[in-house]
Design a protein around this motif. Structure first.
Motif: not given
Ligand code: P1T
Length: 384
Positions: A82-84, A87, A107, A152, A177, A199, A201-202, A330, A345, A362
């Protein structure tokens, strides 16, 4: 298998579609296979074909890591669950007492990770817009500057090159980021950043069907230490997740073009609307960091935020009234989303220097037909 290096001369789209993705040598398959095997046969002890155990390395992951690294102009790319998780692995490179300077808009989960999980790292929230003020107030124990640009959810933009020059002069590492910009719009490593984090995910995945994170770097030492924690702590993505993210990233450039042009159509509706207090979009000349954005970004992105004159209640009514913009957390995928950062968020940043206004909404502007998105937002704003 799947390790074709991007050629220097290749443009962005060619890298997205070919880097790490040579046809499978045994079958000719043009799509990198999803390699589900957790273990790989060895001819003799330690005599591998490049893979031994799938946490340490997996062919589908290698293809995906090669692809995204090529897009960021990086020699090293590392995929995480995941993004976190990405990180968290980066923060593990630092030791107790190393201070983190965190941009004062980010975030909520990043703020929570730094302030509530990596509690051995002191942190200071700073305004990264004014680099001279930053230089004057620079804490001596700073070892890491963590910045999102655009941020964000306020979409502030910071001058990556100027901040990196200052941080390096003071002996600190810079992490950018790049989730909101994506490598199509901005390449922080070329501007001096030591690490880029995503992330995935985005926008990289782009279809709201995979959670993932990514880190990219050019520094061999940083990359090697991160590769160690990736394996030692084990927050790796599954082969199927790597396949989905790789598939999504192939169309990153064409998606980003449409995200940006649709965002402009939405901004046009919001500006001058009687219910709207302020529109936040990096292209607007009075937007905080507009000049930095114009200098370092190819275009201004698909995220738009705005505040409502009639306060939080109006914001919540608008968020509930859209039909095409789905109310949800998201961002960065083909379908448009709307959310209320204060209660969604960024709820974890309440009471902190990163708290967001309660009348803020947003939008993640998707790639649907612009006129349909415009009509949907216009009817929802009647509820404000
Ligand atoms: O959700 P994850 O893949 O763990 O990513 C975390 C993350 C890291 N950096 C930024 C700039 C992000 O926006 C996010 C995740 N943000 C959302 C879920 C959101 O809706 O803002």
């Amino acid at each position: 298998m799947g390790e074709i290096e991007a050629q220097e001369s290749w443009g962005f789209d060619t890298r997205a579609i070919h880097a790490g993705q040579e046809p499978d040598p045994t079958t000719g398959a043009v799509v990198p296979p999803i390699s589900l095997s957790t273990t790989f046969a060895q001819d003799g002890v330690g005599n591998t074909k490049g893979f031994e155990y799938s946490r340490s390395g997996n062919p589908t992951r290698t293809a995906y890591e090669t692809q995204i690294a090529a897009l960021e102009g990086a020699t090293h790319g590392l995929a995480f669950a995941s993004g976190l998780a990405a990180e968290d692995n980066i923060l593990r490179l630092f030791k107790a007492g190393d201070r983190v300077l965190l941009g004062n808009d980010a975030y909520g989960g990043t703020y929570r990770l730094i302030s509530k999980v990596h509690t051995h790292l002191p942190w200071t929230a700073v305004d990264l817009l004014d680099v001279d003020a930053l230089a004057a107030s620079w804490p001596k124990d700073t070892k890491l500057v963590w910045l999102e640009t655009p941020t964000n959810p306020l979409l502030r933009c910071f001058d990556i090159e100027a901040i990196c020059a200052l941080a390096h002069e003071r002996g600190a590492v810079v992490v950018v980021d790049n989730t909101f910009a994506t490598p199509y719009l901005q390449q922080p490593l070329s501007l001096g950043a030591d690490l880029v984090v995503h992330s995935a995910t985005k926008y990289l995945g782009g279809h709201s069907d995979v959670v993932g994170g990514f880190a990219a770097a050019n520094d061999d030492d940083i990359a090697q230490r991160l590769r160690f924690t990736q394996n030692a702590a084990g927050a790796v993505p599954s082969p199927f997740d790597c396949y989905l993210a790789l598939r999504g990233a192939k169309t990153l450039a064409v998606r980003m073009e449409r995200h940006c042009s649709n965002a402009r159509s939405i901004v046009d509706v919001l500006i001058g609307h009687k219910a709207v207090e302020r529109v936040l979009y990096p292209q607007l000349p009075d937007h905080p960091g507009h000049r930095a954005a114009a200098k370092q970004m190819r275009d201004f992105g698909g995220m738009v935020s705005f505040t409502l004159r009639a306060g939080q209640a109006a914001a919540l009514r608008v968020a509930a009234a859209t039909e095409l913009f789905t109310l949800g957390e998201s961002l960065g995928a083909v379908e448009s989303l709307i959310e209320h950062p204060g209660q969604m968020t960024h709820a974890s940043a309440a009471g902190s220097p990163l708290e967001v206004p309660d009348n803020l909404l947003r939008l993640s502007v998707g790639i649907e037909t612009a006129a349909d998105l415009v009509a949907d937002l216009a009817q929802a704003l009647e509820q404000a």
